[in-house]
Design a protein around this motif. Structure first.
Motif, mmCIF file in Angstrom:
data_model
loop_
_atom_site.group_PDB
_atom_site.id
_atom_site.type_symbol
_atom_site.label_atom_id
_atom_site.label_comp_id
_atom_site.label_asym_id
_atom_site.label_seq_id
_atom_site.Cartn_x
_atom_site.Cartn_y
_atom_site.Cartn_z
ATOM 1 N N GLY A 1 0.795 -1.233 0.000
ATOM 2 C CA GLY A 1 0.000 0.000 0.000
ATOM 3 C C GLY A 1 0.820 1.272 0.000
ATOM 4 O O GLY A 1 0.335 2.335 0.341
ATOM 5 N N CYS B 1 2.691 4.070 -2.157
ATOM 6 C CA CYS B 1 2.783 4.560 -3.521
ATOM 7 C C CYS B 1 3.943 5.539 -3.580
ATOM 8 O O CYS B 1 3.991 6.503 -2.828
ATOM 9 C CB CYS B 1 1.484 5.239 -3.922
ATOM 10 N N GLU C 1 -2.256 6.248 -2.146
ATOM 11 C CA GLU C 1 -2.174 4.998 -1.385
ATOM 12 C C GLU C 1 -3.529 4.319 -1.262
ATOM 13 O O GLU C 1 -3.606 3.102 -1.171
ATOM 14 C CB GLU C 1 -1.509 5.265 -0.037
ATOM 15 N N LYS C 2 -4.591 5.111 -1.302
ATOM 16 C CA LYS C 2 -5.920 4.491 -1.279
ATOM 17 C C LYS C 2 -6.278 3.932 -2.649
ATOM 18 O O LYS C 2 -7.053 2.997 -2.767
ATOM 19 C CB LYS C 2 -6.972 5.517 -0.836
ATOM 20 N N PRO D 1 -4.536 -0.168 -3.968
ATOM 21 C CA PRO D 1 -5.146 -1.501 -3.811
ATOM 22 C C PRO D 1 -6.328 -1.749 -4.741
ATOM 23 O O PRO D 1 -6.762 -2.880 -4.910
ATOM 24 C CB PRO D 1 -5.633 -1.504 -2.355
#
Ligand code: CFM
Length: 485
Positions: free
Chosen positions: A42, A44, A385-386, A389
């Motif tokens: 997770g 980035c 980062e969200k 995934p």
């Protein structure tokens, strides 16, 4: 499908090769190809929220756009003065489609362009006196306006006008809230700082200034839905059907009073975390209100979000939620069955502001479409980062991509559908590439909720499968000698 990690890494390298060495090194940091490892941990590595490189065509806006255009503009019963020269307000006038109920010019001023129209004399002698005159005029012309905000354009900060003092004085004289907002366009690196400044102004000048006659256990706020094409309406009805009471809508179709009473809610539901995270954090600290980020794009994400919201309430709400899902699922399935065969395996590239490049992924996937590249204009690290995934291995992630990078990637990856903004749209049309304007919903919408998905699916089909594309020759790569000047 263009989802091979090594191939896509090479592709990005090739695209950036056209730049001089220094520019290439700089732009490389804004790209990443999603790998399983990165998805799992997770993190980035994409650099974001830093200054755009001078000399390239960036899609970003400014702090004034983030405050006036995004956060404050939709508050319908206040008059928002674009303070400074006429252009900032005039050229952005009416382009965001934040719908609002009410009568224009009577109790709804969202679609009006009110400006102090700076001239050279104002730059030399200051615009404070003019600002006070405009405020008086506003109360005479629009007696039902509940308040005024001053949205600063660049020169106001440069010449050092004291908009705070004028607002304070005039607020007393006119007996209404007047909110000075220091959102001069030059602040920060994009519209993102404008969101933050606008949020801070709500906190400092409006928040907690009114009380609710009655409060209840199911009181919630919708935060960060700007009612583009009616999105907030399509969202609100779902929450209400579940048994919740929406006491404030921020800021689409919102009112001053809703800003003032929002601190009485039991839960903040936030759709656009990028633009209003500052508010939910503040309300959590100052008033102990918990918050939850949700996503109402596409049925899969909407079911997930409705259940996550219901889980924070009692059994009644949870039962209502399941009943609702059972009621709408056959309708959503019918839409998917109709459109999925026409859109299955089509590749999509997204490049939108700070939220939708992530939040709409599920809606495309519900239709069987594949996101092969996705980027934001002005997102921060947490947004990337969200997003990570949600992506498949091999997807290209990009930050603040230039017009050249977007066009090259589209041609080389032979993308079936590009979703981005109005600055990109007509270039793509000329390139023969199906394109959706994903800020204004291309004059369509809503796209949120179950009502929105019906429109979204139809729009994507209409765009990708339009017979118009048979009439234009799509070039995989325009040769310099073919380009007409
Ligand atoms: Fe939030 Fe928005 Fe967006 Fe945004 Fe915007 Fe917008 Fe957007 Mo255009 S608040 S971050 S600053 S969801 S105006 S309604 S579409 S860039 S992705």
């Amino acid at each position: 499908m263009g989802l091979n990690i090594e191939e896509n890494k090479k592709l990005v390298e090739e695209v950036l090769e056209a730049y001089p060495k220094k520019a290439r090194k700089d732009r490389e940091k804004h790209f990443q190809v999603a790998t399983d490892n990165a998805i799992d941990c997770g993190t980035c590595a994409v650099k974001s929220n830093i200054k755009s490189r001078p000399g390239v065509m960036t899609p970003r806006g400014c702090a004034y756009a983030g405050s006036k255009g995004v956060v404050w503009g939709p508050i319908k019963d206040m008059v928002h003065i674009s303070h400074g020269p006429v252009g900032c307000g005039q050229y952005s006038w009416g382009s965001r489609r934040n719908f609002a109920n009410g009568t224009l010019g009577i109790d709804n001023f969202t679609a009006m362009q009110i400006t102090s129209d700076f001239q050279e004399t104002d730059i030399v002698f200051g615009g404070d006196k003019k600002l006070a005159v405009i405020m008086r005029e506003i109360t005479e012309m629009f007696p039902l306006a509940k308040g005024i905000s001053v949205q600063s354009e660049c020169p106001v900060g440069l010449i050092g006008d004291d908009i705070e003092a004028v607002s304070k004085k005039m607020s007393k004289e006119l007996d209404m809230p007047i909110v000075p907002v220091r959102c001069e366009g030059f602040r920060g690196v994009s519209q993102s700082l404008g969101h933050h400044i606008a949020n801070d102004a709500i906190r400092d000048f409006v928040m907690g200034r009114a009380e609710l006659a009655e409060t209840g256990p199911y009181d919630v706020n919708i935060i960060g839905d700007y009612n583009i094409g009616g999105d907030a309406w399509a969202s609100r009805i779902l929450l209400e059907e579940m048994g919740l009471r929406v006491i404030a809508q921020w800021s689409g179709d919102g009112s001053l009073n809703e800003l003032e009473v929002a601190h009485k809610a039991k839960l903040n539901l936030i759709h656009c975390h990028r633009s209003m995270n500052y508010m939910v954090d503040h309300m959590e600290k100052a008033y102990g209100i918990p918050w939850l980020e949700y996503n109402f794009f596409g049925p899969t994400k909407t079911y997930e979000s409705l259940r996550a919201i219901a889980a924070l309430f009692d059994a009644t709400i949870q039962e209502n939620c399941e009943k609702m899902i059972a009621k709408y699922k056959p309708v959503m399935d019918a839409i998917i069955n109709k459109f999925r065969p026409r859109l299955e395996n089509k590749t999509v590239m997204l490049m939108i502001g700070g939220l939708r490049s992530r939040h709409t992924i599920g809606a495309y996937e519900d239709l069987g479409m594949d996101i092969v590249a996705s980027g934001y204009e002005f997102a921060h690290k947490d947004d990337y980062e969200k997003m990570l995934p949600m992506l498949q291995e091999g997807t290209i992630i990009m930050d603040d991509p230039t017009a050249y990078e977007l066009e090259e990637l589209t041609q080389r990856m032979n993308i079936d559908l590009v979703g981005s903004g109005v600055k990109e749209k007509y270039v793509y049309h000329k390139m023969g590439v199906p394109f959706r304007q994903m800020h204004s919903w291309d004059y369509s919408g809503p796209y949120h909720g179950f009502d929105g998905f019906k429109v979204f699916a139809k729009d994507m089909d209409m765009t990708v499968n339009s017979p118009v594309w048979d009439l234009v020759t799509r070039k995989s790569k325009i040769q310099p000698e073919e380009a007409s000047i």
